[in-house]
Write a protein that holds these residues in place. Structure first.
Motif, PDB file in Angstrom:
ATOM      1  N   PRO A  70     -18.708  -3.219 -12.284  1.00 18.84           N
ATOM      2  CA  PRO A  70     -18.082  -4.216 -13.159  1.00 18.84           C
ATOM      3  C   PRO A  70     -18.838  -5.537 -13.259  1.00 18.84           C
ATOM      4  CG  PRO A  70     -16.854  -3.994 -11.112  1.00 18.84           C
ATOM      5  CD  PRO A  70     -17.836  -2.873 -11.135  1.00 18.84           C
ATOM      6  N   GLU A  71     -19.427  -5.990 -12.146  1.00 18.24           N
ATOM      7  CA  GLU A  71     -20.144  -7.261 -12.188  1.00 18.24           C
ATOM      8  C   GLU A  71     -21.353  -7.181 -13.105  1.00 18.24           C
ATOM      9  OE1 GLU A  71     -21.070  -8.625  -8.286  1.00 18.24           O
ATOM     10  OE2 GLU A  71     -18.974  -8.750  -7.647  1.00 18.24           O
ATOM     11  N   CYS A  74     -20.220  -7.057 -16.728  1.00 18.18           N
ATOM     12  CA  CYS A  74     -19.840  -8.380 -17.231  1.00 18.18           C
ATOM     13  C   CYS A  74     -21.071  -9.235 -17.512  1.00 18.18           C
ATOM     14  CB  CYS A  74     -18.925  -9.083 -16.235  1.00 18.18           C
ATOM     15  SG  CYS A  74     -17.275  -8.345 -16.137  1.00 18.18           S
ATOM     16  N   ARG A  75     -22.105  -9.097 -16.688  1.00 17.18           N
ATOM     17  CA  ARG A  75     -23.351  -9.821 -16.967  1.00 17.18           C
ATOM     18  C   ARG A  75     -23.960  -9.356 -18.279  1.00 17.18           C
ATOM     19  NH1 ARG A  75     -24.110 -10.001 -11.232  1.00 17.18           N
ATOM     20  NH2 ARG A  75     -25.031  -7.912 -11.207  1.00 17.18           N
ATOM     21  N   ILE A 147     -14.854 -10.077 -20.772  1.00 19.26           N
ATOM     22  CA  ILE A 147     -15.165 -10.117 -19.342  1.00 19.26           C
ATOM     23  C   ILE A 147     -13.885 -10.116 -18.509  1.00 19.26           C
ATOM     24  CG2 ILE A 147     -16.079 -11.612 -17.513  1.00 19.26           C
ATOM     25  CD1 ILE A 147     -18.344 -12.367 -19.493  1.00 19.26           C
ATOM     26  N   ARG A 148     -12.920 -10.907 -18.919  1.00 13.80           N
ATOM     27  CA  ARG A 148     -11.640 -10.924 -18.199  1.00 13.80           C
ATOM     28  C   ARG A 148     -10.981  -9.548 -18.225  1.00 13.80           C
ATOM     29  NH1 ARG A 148     -11.123 -16.167 -20.548  1.00 13.80           N
ATOM     30  NH2 ARG A 148      -9.971 -15.290 -22.322  1.00 13.80           N
ATOM     31  N   VAL A 150     -12.478  -6.559 -18.499  1.00 13.58           N
ATOM     32  CA  VAL A 150     -13.213  -5.659 -17.612  1.00 13.58           C
ATOM     33  C   VAL A 150     -12.873  -5.953 -16.153  1.00 13.58           C
ATOM     34  CG1 VAL A 150     -15.513  -5.049 -16.753  1.00 13.58           C
ATOM     35  CG2 VAL A 150     -15.112  -5.224 -19.218  1.00 13.58           C
ATOM     36  N   GLU A 151     -12.819  -7.231 -15.792  1.00 13.93           N
ATOM     37  CA  GLU A 151     -12.492  -7.600 -14.410  1.00 13.93           C
ATOM     38  C   GLU A 151     -11.087  -7.143 -14.024  1.00 13.93           C
ATOM     39  OE1 GLU A 151     -15.264 -11.623 -13.923  1.00 13.93           O
ATOM     40  OE2 GLU A 151     -13.176 -11.797 -14.609  1.00 13.93           O
ATOM     41  N   ALA A 152     -10.155  -7.281 -14.948  1.00 10.43           N
ATOM     42  CA  ALA A 152      -8.778  -6.872 -14.666  1.00 10.43           C
ATOM     43  C   ALA A 152      -8.684  -5.369 -14.466  1.00 10.43           C
ATOM     44  CB  ALA A 152      -7.856  -7.317 -15.805  1.00 10.43           C
ATOM     45  N   ALA A 154     -11.218  -3.326 -13.541  1.00 11.26           N
ATOM     46  CA  ALA A 154     -11.951  -2.977 -12.327  1.00 11.26           C
ATOM     47  C   ALA A 154     -11.134  -3.285 -11.076  1.00 11.26           C
ATOM     48  CB  ALA A 154     -13.286  -3.715 -12.283  1.00 11.26           C
ATOM     49  N   ALA A 155     -10.323  -4.337 -11.132  1.00 15.20           N
ATOM     50  CA  ALA A 155      -9.486  -4.700  -9.977  1.00 15.20           C
ATOM     51  C   ALA A 155      -8.452  -3.619  -9.666  1.00 15.20           C
ATOM     52  CB  ALA A 155      -8.797  -6.037 -10.239  1.00 15.20           C
ATOM     53  N   LYS A 157      -9.127  -0.305  -9.997  1.00 16.32           N
ATOM     54  CA  LYS A 157      -9.871   0.958 -10.043  1.00 16.32           C
ATOM     55  C   LYS A 157      -9.298   2.038  -9.133  1.00 16.32           C
ATOM     56  CE  LYS A 157     -13.517  -0.305  -6.739  1.00 16.32           C
ATOM     57  NZ  LYS A 157     -14.985  -0.472  -6.581  1.00 16.32           N
TER      58      LYS A 157
END
Length: 285
Positions: A70-71, A74-75, A147-148, A150-152, A154-155, A157
Motif C-alpha cells: 500500500p505504501e 500510494c507513492r 490515497i486515503r 487505499v490506506e483505509a 489496506a488497514a 487487509k
C-alpha cells in the motif's frame, strides 16, 4: 468497470442484509471488479470480512498490490503523471501483462480505470487525446482522496480475501466454506455489449451455464444483477425479481434498465430504496 456503477446499490444491499439478519456477517463477490459495494460494507463495519474474486489477472493484480504494497501504491498515486503520454505508457503495460511485475500491472489497471471514460479499461481517455474536452485526464484522479481510500482498505487487509479464480469454481468450491451468515452478490458481465466493457466477458452459453450453477449450487443467500435482457429473464424465470433504472455513463449519459434476482430464502424489502421501473410486489410476488 461498470457503466452504471454498482456502488449505488449499497443502501439496498444494506436493507437486504438487515432484513435477513446478515449485518456483521461476511460478504462475497464472485465478480468483484472494483468491489465498491464490498469495500463500503467493510469500511462501515456492516460486513466483518469480504471475499473478492475476479478471473481477470489484471484486476487481481490491483487488489494484491494495494493489500501487499500500500505504501508504494500510494507513492505511485502521488507521483503519477497526468498526461496522454503517460496514459499511453500505462495502456501498453496493461496490454502486455506477461512483461511486467504484478505491482506495475495492478497500478496500470488502477490508472486506466481512473483516467478512462466511465472507468472502462478499453475506453478512451477522459478529455480525448487532444485534451480539449470539458473534463481532462485528471478529472477522476483526486490524489489525496485516492490515497486515503487505499490506506483505509489496506488497514483492513486481514478482513479481505482475494482470489483469481473462475467465478464458477469460486461459487462451487469457495462459497460453501463461508459462514452461514454470509451474503453473495453476483454481478456477471452484462449480456449485451459486454465485449466493449470488460477485459473478460461471456457468451450466451456461459451466461446460461452460470445461471444454472448459481441457482443449483450456490448454497448461501444470494443476489444476482444483470442488464435486463430477455435471455437473462428466461434463465432466471423461476426466481423472484424486480427491475430498476440505472444511470449509465459509458460514452454518453443515459438511463438503462437492470434486474435483480434473489435466492428463494432471501427476504426482500417491500419498499427498496431504488428507482423502480415496475410495481415491486408484482415482480417478486
Amino acid at each position: 468497470r461498470y457503466p452504471g456503477g454498482k456502488q449505488r446499490l449499497v443502501p439496498f444491499i444494506l436493507e437486504v442484509m438487515g432484513a435477513n439478519d446478515l449485518i456483521g456477517g461476511e460478504y462475497a463477490e464472485p465478480y468483484a471488479g472494483g468491489a465498491g459495494i464490498a469495500v463500503e460494507l467493510l469500511l462501515t463495519g456492516k460486513a466483518s470480512h469480504i471475499h473478492l474474486n475476479d478471473s481477470c489477472s489484471r484486476v487481481h493484480a490491483f487488489w494484491r498490490s494495494i493489500l501487499l504494497q500500500p505504501e508504494e501504491f500510494c507513492r505511485r498515486i502521488s507521483r503519477a503523471s497526468m498526461t496522454v503520454d503517460e496514459w499511453r505508457r500505462q495502456k501498453q503495460v496493461l496490454a502486455e501483462p506477461q512483461k511486467h511485475p504484478q505491482f506495475d500491472l495492478g497500478f496500470s489497471m488502477f490508472y486506466l480505470n481512473r483516467c478512462n471514460r466511465s472507468g472502462i479499461i478499453g475506453g478512451g481517455v477522459i478529455g480525448g487525446l487532444d485534451q480539449k474536452g470539458k473534463w481532462k485526464i485528471d478529472a477522476r484522479f483526486p490524489r489525496n482522496e485516492l490515497i486515503r481510500r487505499v490506506e483505509a482498505i489496506a488497514a483492513k487487509k486481514k478482513q479481505i480475501s482475494v482470489k483469481n479464480w473462475d467465478a464458477e469454481r469460486f461459487i462451487i468450491e469457495y462459497v460453501p466454506k463461508l459462514p452461514r451468515k454470509s451474503l453473495v452478490y453476483c454481478d456477471p458481465p452484462y449480456f449485451h455489449k459486454a465485449e466493449r466493457l470488460y477485459l473478460n466477458h461471456y457468451g450466451p452459453d456461459d451466461h446460461e451455464r452460470i445461471a444454472r450453477i448459481v441457482q443449483q449450487k450456490l448454497k448461501r443467500p444470494w443476489i444476482v444483477s444483470y442488464d435486463c435482457a430477455p435471455e437473462i429473464l428466461c434463465y432466471y424465470n423461476e426466481r423472484r425479481r424486480f427491475q430498476f433504472s440505472q444511470q449509465y455513463n459509458a460514452a454518453k449519459a443515459y438511463k438503462g434498465i437492470e434486474v435483480l434476482f434473489f435466492s428463494d430464502r432471501v427476504r426482500v424489502p417491500e419498499k427498496p430504496t431504488l428507482p423502480m421501473v415496475k410495481n415491486f410486489k408484482k415482480q417478486v410476488g
